[in-house]
Design an enzyme around this catalytic site. Sequence first.
Site, short mmCIF file in Angstrom:
data_model
loop_
_atom_site.label_atom_id
_atom_site.label_comp_id
_atom_site.label_asym_id
_atom_site.label_seq_id
_atom_site.Cartn_x
_atom_site.Cartn_y
_atom_site.Cartn_z
N LYS A 112 0.88 -1.17 0.00
CA LYS A 112 0.00 0.00 0.00
C LYS A 112 0.91 1.21 0.00
O LYS A 112 1.64 1.46 0.97
CB LYS A 112 -0.91 0.01 1.22
CG LYS A 112 -1.85 1.21 1.24
CD LYS A 112 -2.63 1.31 2.53
CE LYS A 112 -3.42 2.62 2.56
NZ LYS A 112 -4.05 2.85 3.89
N GLY A 173 -8.52 9.41 9.18
CA GLY A 173 -8.92 9.52 10.57
C GLY A 173 -9.95 10.58 10.87
O GLY A 173 -10.32 10.76 12.04
N ALA A 200 -9.87 5.58 3.77
CA ALA A 200 -9.64 6.71 4.66
C ALA A 200 -10.85 7.64 4.78
O ALA A 200 -11.57 7.88 3.81
CB ALA A 200 -8.43 7.55 4.24
N GLY A 201 -11.04 8.13 6.00
CA GLY A 201 -12.04 9.15 6.28
C GLY A 201 -13.41 8.64 6.64
O GLY A 201 -14.29 9.43 6.98
N ASN A 222 -9.52 1.93 9.16
CA ASN A 222 -8.79 1.60 10.37
C ASN A 222 -9.40 2.31 11.59
O ASN A 222 -9.95 1.70 12.49
CB ASN A 222 -7.33 1.96 10.21
CG ASN A 222 -6.42 1.50 11.35
OD1 ASN A 222 -5.22 1.43 11.20
ND2 ASN A 222 -6.97 1.16 12.50
N SER A 223 -9.32 3.64 11.61
CA SER A 223 -9.65 4.41 12.81
C SER A 223 -11.08 4.18 13.28
O SER A 223 -11.33 4.12 14.49
CB SER A 223 -9.42 5.90 12.56
OG SER A 223 -8.07 6.16 12.23
#
Length: 273
Positions: A112, A173, A200-201, A222-223
């Site tokens: 990645k 995040g 993301a986001g 992830n977050s």
Amino acid sequence: MTIDNTPDADDAFTLAGVVLRSRFLLGTAGYPSPQVLGRAIEASGAQVVTLGLKRELAGGGDAHAGFVEIVRDAVRTRGAHLLPNTAGCRSAREAVTLAHMARELMGTHWIKLEVVGDEHTLQPDPFELVAAAGELVREGFEVFPYCTDDLVTCQRLLDAGCRILMPWGAPIGSGQGLLNPWALRTLRARLPEATLIVDAGLGAPSHAAQAMELGFDAVLLNSAVAQAVDPVRMARAFGHAIEAGRLGRRAGLIAAQDMAVASTPVGGRPFEL
């Protein structure tokens, strides 16, 4: 409880030549404990897990070793695929060097690719990203570039040899969801042959469902899971949302309209009893 993401026979998800049951890719940073991470991976049904090489190299102590072992256990026992990332890199040269280290240390040619260009938004640097992607593709890597939703940048990455693109929904995040659905819809329409993964986001399962309804092939996050009050339950929720969004897309969403349309047609005479 785990998610059964077994695809229909005509809906198998092939990622870089590998047939997967799940369209959920899960990050492994920021979990409260290795044990919670392990349960979250299981609950998500994810078959691809990411691992930051810089974090592994800089890590130390029993806790860090536990996180790494959980990730490797998922690879060994659950048939998951490891996707190392170049998070924290600021130049093409740094990212290429780290990718080579990842291939040697982790035994995979998947990478990645992240090259940050702005410290406030963590927005990818399109120039360094394309340069690094082209070099890594020539050196035999399967490159998963983390990019913005800019169409021209995405086209340049495909020209460099990438088969997979990972445009953001919002800054890493931030939890804001899909800030520009029009741009993402345009990518899907203009790049029909590319594998597109929103990365993301995302902050809520509904954001993941929306991405899949737009026609994206998968979601990486992830977050939103790692920082949830209950990461395991949140991982399960995202797994269901991704599957629901995909099923909705394949079932055929009705077109949005500016006026009401009666669901029950009315015409002719009233019924006679």
